[in-house]
Write a protein that holds these residues in place. Structure first.
Motif, PDB file in Angstrom:
ATOM      1  N   ARG A   4      -0.096   6.107   6.866  1.00  0.00           N
ATOM      2  CA  ARG A   4       0.735   6.747   5.853  1.00  0.00           C
ATOM      3  C   ARG A   4       0.384   8.232   5.713  1.00  0.00           C
ATOM      4  NH1 ARG A   4      -0.578   5.311   1.018  1.00  0.00           N
ATOM      5  NH2 ARG A   4      -2.286   3.909   1.513  1.00  0.00           N
ATOM      6  N   TYR A   5       1.402   9.040   5.447  1.00  0.00           N
ATOM      7  CA  TYR A   5       1.119  10.443   5.149  1.00  0.00           C
ATOM      8  C   TYR A   5       1.699  10.783   3.792  1.00  0.00           C
ATOM      9  CZ  TYR A   5       5.926  11.398   6.686  1.00  0.00           C
ATOM     10  OH  TYR A   5       7.291  11.391   6.833  1.00  0.00           O
ATOM     11  N   ASP A  29       8.158   2.107  10.304  1.00  0.00           N
ATOM     12  CA  ASP A  29       7.257   3.260  10.408  1.00  0.00           C
ATOM     13  C   ASP A  29       7.583   4.346   9.383  1.00  0.00           C
ATOM     14  OD1 ASP A  29       6.248   1.903  12.617  1.00  0.00           O
ATOM     15  OD2 ASP A  29       7.537   2.965  14.022  1.00  0.00           O
ATOM     16  N   ALA A  30       8.448   4.029   8.431  1.00  0.00           N
ATOM     17  CA  ALA A  30       8.854   5.042   7.449  1.00  0.00           C
ATOM     18  C   ALA A  30       7.647   5.537   6.657  1.00  0.00           C
ATOM     19  CB  ALA A  30       9.892   4.442   6.504  1.00  0.00           C
ATOM     20  N   GLY A  31       7.581   6.841   6.506  1.00  0.00           N
ATOM     21  CA  GLY A  31       6.491   7.424   5.724  1.00  0.00           C
ATOM     22  C   GLY A  31       5.155   7.389   6.449  1.00  0.00           C
ATOM     23  N   LYS A  36       7.610  16.964   8.075  1.00  0.00           N
ATOM     24  CA  LYS A  36       7.676  16.259   6.785  1.00  0.00           C
ATOM     25  C   LYS A  36       8.888  16.667   5.976  1.00  0.00           C
ATOM     26  CE  LYS A  36       2.644  15.751   6.525  1.00  0.00           C
ATOM     27  NZ  LYS A  36       1.444  16.303   5.864  1.00  0.00           N
ATOM     28  N   ALA A  50      14.296   2.510   3.561  1.00  0.00           N
ATOM     29  CA  ALA A  50      12.900   2.845   3.883  1.00  0.00           C
ATOM     30  C   ALA A  50      12.670   4.351   3.888  1.00  0.00           C
ATOM     31  CB  ALA A  50      12.506   2.248   5.237  1.00  0.00           C
ATOM     32  N   ALA A  59       2.787   8.204  10.187  1.00  0.00           N
ATOM     33  CA  ALA A  59       2.650   9.003  11.392  1.00  0.00           C
ATOM     34  C   ALA A  59       1.650   8.331  12.316  1.00  0.00           C
ATOM     35  CB  ALA A  59       2.167  10.412  11.041  1.00  0.00           C
ATOM     36  N   ALA A 110      -4.263  13.133   4.895  1.00  0.00           N
ATOM     37  CA  ALA A 110      -4.174  14.257   3.957  1.00  0.00           C
ATOM     38  C   ALA A 110      -2.968  15.127   4.344  1.00  0.00           C
ATOM     39  CB  ALA A 110      -5.451  15.076   4.021  1.00  0.00           C
ATOM     40  N   ASP A 111      -2.517  15.934   3.391  1.00  0.00           N
ATOM     41  CA  ASP A 111      -1.385  16.823   3.687  1.00  0.00           C
ATOM     42  C   ASP A 111      -1.679  17.688   4.906  1.00  0.00           C
ATOM     43  OD1 ASP A 111       0.429  16.007   1.897  1.00  0.00           O
ATOM     44  OD2 ASP A 111      -0.021  17.542   0.378  1.00  0.00           O
ATOM     45  N   ARG A 153       8.018   3.816  -1.611  1.00  0.00           N
ATOM     46  CA  ARG A 153       6.894   4.699  -1.269  1.00  0.00           C
ATOM     47  C   ARG A 153       6.751   5.811  -2.298  1.00  0.00           C
ATOM     48  NH1 ARG A 153       7.899   7.697   2.916  1.00  0.00           N
ATOM     49  NH2 ARG A 153      10.022   7.003   3.308  1.00  0.00           N
ATOM     50  N   LEU A 212       5.767  15.038  14.203  1.00  0.00           N
ATOM     51  CA  LEU A 212       6.029  14.847  12.780  1.00  0.00           C
ATOM     52  C   LEU A 212       6.507  16.131  12.114  1.00  0.00           C
ATOM     53  CD1 LEU A 212       5.669  13.060  10.195  1.00  0.00           C
ATOM     54  CD2 LEU A 212       3.349  13.967  10.047  1.00  0.00           C
ATOM     55  N   ALA A 233       0.831  -1.204   0.000  1.00  0.00           N
ATOM     56  CA  ALA A 233       0.000   0.000   0.000  1.00  0.00           C
ATOM     57  C   ALA A 233       0.866   1.254   0.000  1.00  0.00           C
ATOM     58  CB  ALA A 233      -0.914   0.002   1.219  1.00  0.00           C
ATOM     59  N   LEU A 259       0.551  14.729  15.533  1.00  0.00           N
ATOM     60  CA  LEU A 259       1.050  13.662  14.664  1.00  0.00           C
ATOM     61  C   LEU A 259       2.497  13.395  15.054  1.00  0.00           C
ATOM     62  CD1 LEU A 259      -0.417  14.701  11.220  1.00  0.00           C
ATOM     63  CD2 LEU A 259      -1.141  12.802  12.678  1.00  0.00           C
ATOM     64  N   ALA A 287      -4.863  -0.387   5.203  1.00  0.00           N
ATOM     65  CA  ALA A 287      -3.621   0.020   4.547  1.00  0.00           C
ATOM     66  C   ALA A 287      -3.874   1.015   3.423  1.00  0.00           C
ATOM     67  CB  ALA A 287      -2.883  -1.213   4.010  1.00  0.00           C
ATOM     68  N   SER A 288      -5.102   1.055   2.918  1.00  0.00           N
ATOM     69  CA  SER A 288      -5.425   2.005   1.849  1.00  0.00           C
ATOM     70  C   SER A 288      -5.596   3.422   2.366  1.00  0.00           C
ATOM     71  CB  SER A 288      -6.732   1.594   1.151  1.00  0.00           C
ATOM     72  OG  SER A 288      -6.495   0.533   0.272  1.00  0.00           O
ATOM     73  N   ARG A 308       9.015  11.638  17.773  1.00  0.00           N
ATOM     74  CA  ARG A 308       8.848  13.067  18.039  1.00  0.00           C
ATOM     75  C   ARG A 308       7.752  13.597  17.106  1.00  0.00           C
ATOM     76  NH1 ARG A 308      14.141  15.706  14.920  1.00  0.00           N
ATOM     77  NH2 ARG A 308      13.166  15.633  12.871  1.00  0.00           N
ATOM     78  N   ALA A 330       6.093  11.214  14.422  1.00  0.00           N
ATOM     79  CA  ALA A 330       6.899  10.413  13.489  1.00  0.00           C
ATOM     80  C   ALA A 330       7.852   9.550  14.291  1.00  0.00           C
ATOM     81  CB  ALA A 330       7.709  11.326  12.570  1.00  0.00           C
ATOM     82  N   TRP A 387      17.415  13.980  14.447  1.00  0.00           N
ATOM     83  CA  TRP A 387      17.079  12.634  14.909  1.00  0.00           C
ATOM     84  C   TRP A 387      18.330  11.967  15.462  1.00  0.00           C
ATOM     85  CZ3 TRP A 387      12.549  10.601  15.904  1.00  0.00           C
ATOM     86  CH2 TRP A 387      11.408  10.991  15.182  1.00  0.00           C
TER      87      TRP A 387
END
Lengths: 645, 645
Positions: free
Chosen positions: B644-645, B543-545, A616, A568, B547, B573-574, A644, A614, A544, B533, B568-569, A612, B535, A605
């Motif tokens: 996912r974000y 957990d990459a990508g 982006k 990743a 939040a 949103a931004d 991704r 988020l 996904a 949020l 997973a879908s 922590r 990270a 990090w």
């Protein structure tokens, strides 16, 4: 099928067949003789010598160890057929003589039971692999006979097969049973085809019909054995061995994935040879499930190492994956039989996918190191420190204690010419499944034809066919049916005959050109390759939000060697503007794909700060992807197919 | 530490302590007596009856089954201390009498060896848990004595502890050994604290000092046992049992995670009581590794079910996770001891994180169903069909064959008042670690003080303290040290004394107000809660990508019941513009977080189409998240913390 003869002449593939001939086969012979330093011993030859009374000792290796020698002999046969080699043939003849010495008077042949459990033959069909080993013997014998004309191994096989036929079946006193590991079924079909003896076909059909009947033979046998097993715990798990239901009623692919596809291969053979509609429908149903819902983008199958098995629809984790090499090879066997049942391009698409990715990637460029498990994502540290991933190796291994995969790769590559064309019985239609430079000769309406294919694949998409007729004046009428690959970017490639674009129809995924062909006619088939981003079905949760890069038949991956780590952290840019270039000096030469991406900005990090708020923030990077089949040929590092976006 | 007395008066937590008192304790008593329908029997009481000679039969359950009864008794003690209940006390007294009947003349007490292997006591320190069970006996005895003043169980414990002290040590004829499962070490500290007998402290210290010495006792024992083991295969894996190195030299947390944190808890106790600098440094080093690199956002630890163990730094898969309830409870024990070593808010932050997420989430709202494994991502079908995830249950279970977790939850919640405050020896500083409504009484410079806390947490961030002095005219001088939680959105919350904002210093994460307090003084501590949020460190590849949503101490998750599937879908949103509202009717009342997200547009995706060219089409949705601790209380379905974000 009409007798056809195919010969591969292809830059890409000749390198592999030469590797098999010059390196893999000799190397594996050393392995079978326990002469590879630092590798787990095979014991194969030693077991035969002990069983033949030439040596003293205990049986070594897995209970199915005999099959490694048989698969090696099969690979040797393919090699000898295409490239005579008296010295190699001599070695093979001696091995065959040794096999003969290990055979019992009544035809029985299995070194494990001969050495370790005489008297207990056929008491553990569930786990002991006797019929499985017999099947590999038969396959080797058929190939060796075809290659050399020598009947020695074939006679050994027929004697054993006749013993089996006398022991198994529905007559009084016969065992109503079948093997825990399907293989003998497809091998008996080959034995039938080469000998013409219908009893072998019937025996194969019997095993297929009996499988999954109630009460379960495996359960009864387990009770008889005092509820003991070799590996399994508790009562036999019938799904694992595809014996939970009669094969015609099985709705989805379950259990041990190699067993499954070997079984389905035989089912497809038998459906074609007997015209059994229910059997064919079962093949089609299981095919749709396997390739539509349980197949990795690499053509790998089998999502878990526990039981080396399928799990369930759309469950395709990339890091705890199994995707055994043998399972993809079995999938190719099955696809080949499905094409013979019906020429539909989806079968060839899967065949190509598994071949160019999972299978080709299992072997190192040196022909001496192999993957058993073919992951889509690797973190080397996890393979050492997380027991859930101990089965995933970041580096190809020398030889395996259970070394089914290396000789399987050798016999597949050695016989790859059998996977390219299907010419119909009457010679009126020549289907081209794979675009591999080669010559195929056949008769079309009594007219001898040589069709030669020049292919720039897998790197470029231009394919050219030339028709040669022995006498220039003659003509030959046949339909050339060219597969439209599912990776092609439109559904209608350009097809030119003697330089002129022509219209054509597409049936079942094949472009059909029906012509009265003349000597020297040239067909150009233009499949310009675009690099594409591929998404997985949203039900495949592991993928996904990710995309894979594909270029022609090749799935791509990113490696730490090119992109740093952690991989990743890498994601695709919104517009990744992929570029491609032939990197002649990289890994023996390959087309590298580069693109725009981002990596997570790791500033602030500290390694000891786990979580922590988020941010982006990310840094633009240019990433570099290589064909998956070449991964793991540099220093060990992270690898990932899915990125991704 | 000065003797203080704390009493919880808190809407949120009283519900749980009442649940423990009214439901968990009686239910677990039924379980210990094998009276829970459809649950695996415990055999605990039955084992004691057999060992006491009151019944005939074989030992039942795990080799460490005795500890379940001890942990239950400890929970009962906490409950009786806070809420007298003669009927329950009577049951406990009878259980204690039974325990006494099962004790040997020489003080030995373990029903497994008494029933099943008499004569083999102390021959399998590596696996047989004798000292582990002894430790839980001691903990129960200390708690029961404190609660009731009754010395019965304490006497049983001291007799056993004295036997142990005579058997283990460096004197001639003593075993230079320690237990495979640390626990007795921390329990002996408690026994020392309540009895004042230094020999118990010294015995604990001996076990700590001996651990990991070379040659390894476990290896030697394994050799003596003829290389046999109960569960493990092959030679003892010293890392799994934290005996690979002397404890002061261990660089990172390894092995079985519950054992690890029980060991570290004792180490922190001993570092404080002995002033051992090397031991303290080891505690700090292991703490930094465990909580900085090997801890889930829920406060869960232990990344693999194989060995129930830590794997390696930053390896925190969400779906094959272990994160055993007992491990987080042990982490809380350890954090508590670290706070006593040094009042640093990071210890309390972790304590809070583990308590409000992993531990609280392990118990169903009914107090009768428990998770052993606390996943961060669940796909119910995978728990049934993918053997790599069989250990991850999508629904809390009634009782476990190995039921360490439920009584552990009960004893933690039952003694939660001990985790809120630390008042210094001289009464001059009162640290507040947790914002839980409560009253604590202590003496500051001879002056009796009652500090009462009213807290709107965990849902709202207003906390109020009031100082009560017995005589209004008096004053009390002490420093109130209020933890600044790491989830607070700035580093300086508003602090008002009698309505007036005041300046304060922050030391080690605690806001310090040094006052001459008068009766009726009110301190307001304002921690307005923002939904955030979060990270993960980019090195945490799983957990990459993605939040996570956090609100105050609570980590949030999305469930299928609110958001459909596949989860997973779903992506953020931004600008997810998170909103929050108290949903009084949902799961007993909780703050729900909603936000803007997208789901993958699945149009054109037949379930049987696995891969196709990427299209990024997505549909805007509004998602709904609930606190993680409430997950799995509706119909079984998918759950995920990371989005996912």
């Amino acid at each position: 099928m009409k007798s056809t003869h195919t010969h591969i002449k292809d830059n890409f593939w000749n390198e592999y067949s030469e590797l098999v001939r010059q390196t893999v086969i000799p190397y594996q012979w050393e392995a079978l003789n326990d002469r590879i330093l630092d590798a787990e011993p095979s014991y194969s030859i030693r077991n035969f010598r002990i069983a033949a009374g030439l040596e003293k000792g205990d049986f070594g290796g897995w209970i199915f160890q005999d099959s490694d020698l048989y698969k090696w002999l099969e690979a040797v046969a393919y090699s000898l057929e295409r490239h005579p080699d008296p010295e190699l043939e001599q070695i093979a003849d001696e091995a065959i003589a040794l096999i003969g010495q290990a055979q019992h008077e009544n035809g029985y042949l299995n070194t494990y039971f001969t050495i370790q459990e005489p008297g207990n033959e056929w008491t553990n069909l569930y786990e002991a692999h006797e019929l499985y080993c017999a099947g590999h013997l038969f396959e080797a014998a058929v190939a060796y006979y075809k290659a050399t004309g020598k009947r020695n191994l074939l006679n050994i096989s027929c004697r054993f097969a006749d013993l089996i036929a006398s022991l198994f079946g529905t007559n009084p006193g016969q065992m109503k049973a079948y093997c825990g590991h399907p293989e003998v079924e497809l091998a008996l079909v080959k034995l039938y085809q080469v000998t013409g003896e219908e009893r072998y076909l019937n025996l194969s059909l019997y095993f297929i019909d009996e499988r999954g009947s109630k009460p379960s033979y495996f359960i009864e046998e387990w009770e008889r054995r005092g509820r003991t097993t070799i590996w399994a715990q508790g009562a036999p798990n019938l799904e694992v061995y595809q014996s939970h239901l009669p094969v015609r009623e099985q709705p989805v692919a379950v259990g041990h994935s190699v067993r499954a596809v070997y079984l389905y291969t035989a089912m497809a053979d038998l459906a074609r040879l007997t015209g059994d509609v229910k059997l064919r429908e079962a093949c089609e149903r299981l095919w749709a499930n396997t390739t539509g819902k349980q197949m990795y983008i690499t053509g790998g199958i089998g999502a878990t190492h526990l039981g080396e098995a399928f799990t369930f629809d759309h469950d395709l984790p990339n890091d705890t994956v199994y995707a055994e090499t043998c399972a993809s090879i079995g999938l190719i066997f099955w696809a080949r039989r499905m094409l013979q049942l019906e020429a539909k391009s989806e079968y060839a698409d899967v065949m190509e996918r598994a071949l160019y990715n999972n299978v080709l990637g299992s072997m190192a460029k040196d022909g001496k190191h192999f993957f058993y498990v073919n992951p889509l994502e690797v973190l080397p540290e996890a393979s050492v420190k997380n027991p859930d991933k101990f089965h995933v190796k970041p580096v190809r291994q020398k030889w395996f204690g259970c070394s089914c995969c290396p000789p399987n790769v050798a016999r597949l590559i050695g016989s790859l010419d059998e996977y390219i064309y299907d010419v119909s019985e009457d010679g009126r239609t020549a289907h081209v499944h794979l675009y591999i430079g080669s010559e195929v000769s056949f008769e079309a309406g009594g007219q001898k034809v040589v069709l030669s294919q020049k292919s720039e694949l897998p790197w470029d998409g231009r394919v050219e066919f030339m028709v040669s007729l022995p006498e220039e004046a003659n003509e030959a009428s046949f339909t050339l049916a060219l597969r439209v690959p599912n990776w092609f970017n439109s559904d209608r490639p350009t097809l030119k005959v003697n330089g002129e674009s022509i219209h054509y129809s597409i049936e079942q995924g094949y472009a059909k050109v029906d012509c009265m062909w003349k000597d020297g006619d040239v067909v150009e088939w233009l499949l310009p390759i675009e690099t594409k981003l591929i998404a997985a079905n949203p039900l495949i949760r592991a993928d996904a939000g990710k995309a894979a890069i594909q270029r022609g038949p090749f799935v791509y991956c990113v490696e730490e060697a090119d992109n740093g780590k952690p991989l990743a952290s890498l994601s695709l840019a919104d517009e990744p503007t992929l570029t491609e270039r032939m990197a002649a000096d990289l890994l023996g030469g390959c087309v590298v794909v580069e693109g725009a991406g981002f990596v997570t900005d790791d500033s602030g990090w500290e390694p000891g700060l786990p979580y922590r708020t988020l941010s982006k923030q990310k840094k633009a990077v240019r990433f570099k992807a290589i064909p998956y089949y070449l991964w793991g040929n540099r220093e060990p590092g992270e690898m990932s197919i899915w990125l991704r976006y």
